[in-house]
Design an enzyme around this catalytic site. Structure first.
Site, PDB file in Angstrom:
ATOM      1  N   ALA A  15      17.373 -24.886  29.027  1.00 51.43           N
ATOM      2  CA  ALA A  15      16.235 -25.772  28.713  1.00 51.43           C
ATOM      3  C   ALA A  15      16.280 -26.150  27.243  1.00 51.43           C
ATOM      4  O   ALA A  15      15.299 -26.022  26.523  1.00 51.43           O
ATOM      5  CB  ALA A  15      14.915 -25.081  29.056  1.00 51.43           C
ATOM      6  N   ASN A  93      24.307 -23.469  26.284  1.00 52.09           N
ATOM      7  CA  ASN A  93      25.048 -23.815  25.068  1.00 52.09           C
ATOM      8  C   ASN A  93      26.501 -23.347  25.121  1.00 52.09           C
ATOM      9  O   ASN A  93      26.822 -22.336  25.745  1.00 52.09           O
ATOM     10  CB  ASN A  93      24.327 -23.327  23.798  1.00 52.09           C
ATOM     11  N   CYS A 278      27.218 -31.365  17.866  1.00 51.28           N
ATOM     12  CA  CYS A 278      28.353 -31.766  18.710  1.00 51.28           C
ATOM     13  C   CYS A 278      29.639 -32.125  17.978  1.00 51.28           C
ATOM     14  O   CYS A 278      30.712 -31.669  18.370  1.00 51.28           O
ATOM     15  CB  CYS A 278      27.939 -32.962  19.570  1.00 51.28           C
TER      16      CYS A 278
END
Ligand code: UDX
Ligand code: UDX
Length: 465
Positions: A15, A93, A278
């Site tokens: 989440a 993750n 990222c």
């Protein structure tokens, strides 16, 4: 499987920045699907169920409120929801490994593996498992091996559906995507699973923007997209150094170059370098993959994007030092902005972290201000030696400062009363605009010595020559 009220049940494990907003948009467009977002962190789930959502993203709260309790749910009851789900998105993750083989480059897949094991243990019926997290190419193979191991007769069809949401515009990006990429196995069950996902996205995405590929192309395309975007930033940043040396203006160069439709104008903003969760991680992963497959020159090519990014931050600090008479010892520097970009409180890999550390090493006193990221800034710099004050009010942050260094191009920094700020600062007053965000001529006219990225300096000092 699904009860009468809903056509299908979707579960999403993770989440976070990706799972929460993605599922919220799906729930909004598909009121006949039940969407449950799951996480191992009770605190995170409690916040998703409160008015104080765990992430700040424009448009998110309204959309959560619209669907929460109707067809959108947040829960820690992972095992039950896995069992009930038809489609399971995996959005945990996938950080860079910090230990052992591949440390500092390879992706740490332990959370993906733990999630796969949990899905396997709790599934009594066939399921579609969707990779949402960014993972190395061929990770679906590993996922499949774990899911189908042992004597489990349940069939799992794995799809790759990487996200391309940029933070701060995540909801907009998800609602108006350039493309939705779906990778599947080219088998009857693979194609059927792919069509299930298409059924969801075609509620709001034009058919021509739904791109389907094989699994490995989809996994790799995500890494390559981020690598290409980051590479453009490093390219223009490399040119910014040359501009400073030659009195060319990097924004003018970017405009001229970007007008070529083959190049295009986006992602050519010179600045302090890229941050965020990222770009660095995905390029490092790409570099590791290339090395793994014996493609060293390819690995070196992409690694250079990161080397250039680090160099850009070092260059910025060098510029501060040389402008401020080669020392910032005991000088107060106000950092305007700390998040890795505006409209988010996220500070992961923010250039501001690296620059703060470099300035503290030079023994500057830092006063950090940011409209949304101060809590994260405090965590990022915990234990770092030196004087750091966190101040939400930019006017107070600049009071008595020798310099302002703009780290993040928050809109509100454009409209501050810089005359008032100038008057409250030590003189000579320096302003380093790390994002070329402010009106440099106006600041110069107020008396500031202005330094920006890839542009000539505007200083009040007389040239002795
Ligand atoms: C993450 C990755 O960083 C990114 O590469 C990928 O594309 C998508 O997932 P993000 O959503 O930004 O992106 O991560 P984060 O905000 O850290 O959220 C991950 C969530 O997964 C956390 O809330 C964490 O508690 C949860 N999690 C992690 C689980 O629920 N189970 C686990 O086993 C591990
Ligand atoms: C990125 C990708 O854009 C998105 O598609 C992917 O899913 C996740 O990674 P994000 O990291 O949220 O999104 O932000 P992005 O807008 O891409 O910016 C990344 C960094 O690049 C920021 O630090 C930004 O300041 C910097 N940047 C961006 C520049 O320095 N110059 C530019 O021209 C554009």
């Amino acid at each position: 499987m699904s009860d009468n009220k809903f056509v299908k049940k979707i579960a999403c494990i993770g989440a976070g920045y990706v799972g929460g907003p993605t599922m919220t948009v799906i729930a909004n467009f598909c009121p006949d699907y039940q969407v449950t977002v799951l996480d191992i962190s009770q605190e995170r789930i409690d916040r998703w169920n409160s008015d104080d959502l765990p992430i700040f993203e424009p448009g998110l709260k309204e959309r959560v409120l619209k669907a929460r309790g109707q067809n959108l749910f947040f829960s820690t009851d992972i095992d039950r929801c896995i069992d009930e789900a038809d489609i399971i998105f995996v959005a945990v993750n996938t950080p860079t490994k910090t230990f052992g083989e591949g440390a500092g480059k390879a992706v740490d897949l332990q959370f993906i593996e733990q999630t796969a094991r949990r899905i396997k243990e709790n599934s009594k019926s066939d399921k579609i498992v969707v990779e949402k997290s960014t993972i190395p190419v061929r990770a679906a193979e590993t996922l499949g091996k774990i899911l189908h191991s042992g004597n489990n007769s349940v069939h799992f069809e794995i799809l790759s559906n990487p996200e391309f949401m940029a933070e701060g515009t995540g909801i907009h990006d998800m609602e108006n995507p350039d493309r939705i990429l779906i990778g599947s196995m080219d088998t009857p069950s693979g194609r059927a699973a792919r069509d299930e996902l298409i059924k969801i996205y075609e509620r709001w995405v034009p058919r021509e923007n739904l791109v389907t590929t094989n699994l490995w192309s989809s996994e790799l395309s995500k890494l390559v997209s981020n690598a290409f975007l980051a590479q453009r930033i490093s390219s223009i940043n490399s040119i910014s150094g040359l501009c400073e040396a030659t009195e060319a203006d990097v924004d003018e160069v970017a405009r001229a170059v970007g007008k070529d439709s083959r190049i295009g104008p986006k992602f050519l903003r010179a600045g302090l370098g890229f941050g965020g969760s990222c770009f660095r991680k995905d390029i490092l992963s790409l570099v590791y993959l290339c090395e793994h497959f014996g493609l060293q020159p390819v690995a070196d090519f992409w690694e250079q994007v990161i080397i250039m990014n680090d160099y850009q931050m070092e260059r910025f600090v060098q510029r501060i030092l040389s402008a401020m008479f080669n020392s910032v010892v005991d000088k107060k520097i106000a950092l305007f902005g700390f998040s890795f970009k505006p409209d988010t409180g996220d500070t992961r890999d923010s250039p501001a972290i690296h620059i703060s550390k470099m300035l503290l090493k030079e023994r500057a006193r830092l006063c950090i201000t940011d409209p949304h990221a101060l809590k994260n800034a405090q965590k990022d710099l915990e234990g770092v030696e030196g004087e750091i004050v966190y101040e939400p009010d930019p006017y107070k942050a600049a009071e008595g400062a020798h310099a302002i260094a703009l780290m993040t191009e928050w809109d509100q920094y454009k409209t501050l009363d810089y005359k008032r700020i100038f008057n409250s600062m030590e003189k000579p007053a320096f302003l380093f605009d790390g994002r070329n965000h402010l009106d440099h001529q106006a600041l110069f006219d107020l008396g500031f010595n202005v330094y920006s990225i890839g542009k000539p300096d505007r200083t009040q000092f007389n040239d002795p020559s």
